[in-house]
Design a protein around this motif. Structure first.
Motif, PDB file in Angstrom:
ATOM      1  N   ARG A 162      24.852   2.718   5.430  1.00 51.63           N
ATOM      2  CA  ARG A 162      25.867   2.450   4.413  1.00 51.63           C
ATOM      3  C   ARG A 162      25.247   1.773   3.194  1.00 51.63           C
ATOM      4  NH1 ARG A 162      29.371  -0.688   7.138  1.00 51.63           N
ATOM      5  NH2 ARG A 162      30.389   1.165   8.016  1.00 51.63           N
ATOM      6  N   SER A 169      31.343   7.286   5.773  1.00 51.67           N
ATOM      7  CA  SER A 169      32.443   6.988   4.858  1.00 51.67           C
ATOM      8  C   SER A 169      32.088   7.288   3.409  1.00 51.67           C
ATOM      9  CB  SER A 169      32.846   5.515   4.989  1.00 51.67           C
ATOM     10  OG  SER A 169      31.765   4.661   4.673  1.00 51.67           O
ATOM     11  N   ASN A 170      30.854   7.775   3.174  1.00 50.67           N
ATOM     12  CA  ASN A 170      30.402   8.054   1.808  1.00 50.67           C
ATOM     13  C   ASN A 170      30.419   9.556   1.518  1.00 50.67           C
ATOM     14  OD1 ASN A 170      28.161   5.573   2.677  1.00 50.67           O
ATOM     15  ND2 ASN A 170      29.591   5.260   1.003  1.00 50.67           N
ATOM     16  N   ARG A 176      29.599  13.831   4.445  1.00 50.41           N
ATOM     17  CA  ARG A 176      29.927  12.943   5.570  1.00 50.41           C
ATOM     18  C   ARG A 176      29.449  13.530   6.892  1.00 50.41           C
ATOM     19  NH1 ARG A 176      36.052  10.514   4.630  1.00 50.41           N
ATOM     20  NH2 ARG A 176      35.623   9.435   2.645  1.00 50.41           N
TER      21      ARG A 176
END
Length: 296
Positions: A162, A169-170, A176
């Motif tokens: 992250r 979640s990016n 993803r």
């Protein structure tokens, strides 16, 4: 909160959980199920606090309700017909009751296993079975500790990914998925490396060789003897009660139980005592500790 029962000898811990888990699967009498699930829930909450409370009510309780509702949809045995389903199959009181009982048994066993995992650590299991089945005990202990280690490592890897913008979640859907595949690849590599390192480490230490000695912090004392006597006596009494059908209860074709008597009630009391042994030990130790603090 420190659990006093976990400080007892591994033989006491293992024998206790073996008995309560086996009895929870075998004794399907409603009173036995009520005793077992109540004390299993209570002990899991004592061990893990709010985490166990959240797990029990958010996951175990819905699982119990869902399992209890599924059984009558597929099981139509029983003589007490309440109504008929839209497909013409009968909905019977016996199938509903058995669904509730089987769901209670399933959830109870899960709760007892959660308590087992908190008390019976890998070093205790290897202490008990390391000399008898060294390879199997090592594999079993590694399996038991694999899930929490995998979860902790997955959290570390996810946080690291992250930070560089490669977490699940990016981005949009395709990135993803690619990020998830990359994290999965990292975890698979970590698992293989960890397994090889563990195997090499145990081999270099002579694990499993004949005559190999091992350090142990477990000592047998008088309280272990008293707890073992209590477990063996209550467990033996329950086995005797089961053999004499004092815990008999059938669900099909009609519900029927053995007539209540002084003996059958004493067997239920013995089962309650067995299931309550860890909580009783902890309550007594907490009371002694508070008494000592008040006298200072």
């Amino acid at each position: 909160m420190k659990d006093s029962f976990s400080t007892f000898h591994p033989i006491v811990n293992f024998l206790y959980f073996t008995l309560v888990i086996v009895f929870s699967m075998i004794f399907m009498h409603p009173i036995c199920l009520a005793i077992s699930i109540t004390l299993a829930f209570s002990y899991s909450i004592y061990l893990n606090g709010r985490k166990a409370l959240k797990f029990n009510f958010l996951y175990m309780l819905p699982l119990l309700i869902m399992t209890a509702l599924i059984n009558p949809a597929f099981n139509h045995e029983g003589v007490t017909i309440l109504t008929y389903l839209h497909n013409g199959n009968p909905l019977t009181l016996e199938s509903i009751t058995y669904g509730i009982a089987s769901a209670t048994m399933f959830v109870t066993v899960i709760c007892w296993f959660s308590c087992y995992n908190a008390i019976m650590t890998s070093d205790k299991f290897i202490y008990l079975f390391g000399r008898i089945i060294p390879a199997m005990s090592l594999i079993f202990s590694m399996v038991l500790r694999f899930v929490p280690k995998f979860k902790a490592q997955l959290t570390i890897v996810s946080h690291a990914q992250r930070c560089i913008g490669r977490d699940v979640s990016n981005g949009s859907v395709i990135p993803r998925i690619m990020h998830g595949i990359r994290i999965l690849s990292i975890m698979v590599t970590w698992m293989l490396e960890n397994a090889i390192e563990t195997a090499d480490s145990m081999k270099s230490r002579g694990y499993g060789l004949q005559g190999r000695t091992a350090f142990s912090i477990f000592k047998w004392d008088s309280r272990d003897k008293a707890a073992l006597i209590a477990i063996v006596v209550t467990g033996g009494y329950l086995i005797f009660g089961a053999c004499t059908k004092a815990l008999y209860f059938r669900y099909f074709p009609s519900m029927r139980s053995v007539d209540f008597s002084v003996f059958s009630m004493s067997v239920f009391v013995a089962y309650a005592i067995l299931c309550a042994i860890p909580l009783s030990i902890n309550v007594w130790e907490d009371y002694k500790w508070k008494s000592l603090q008040s006298n200072i």
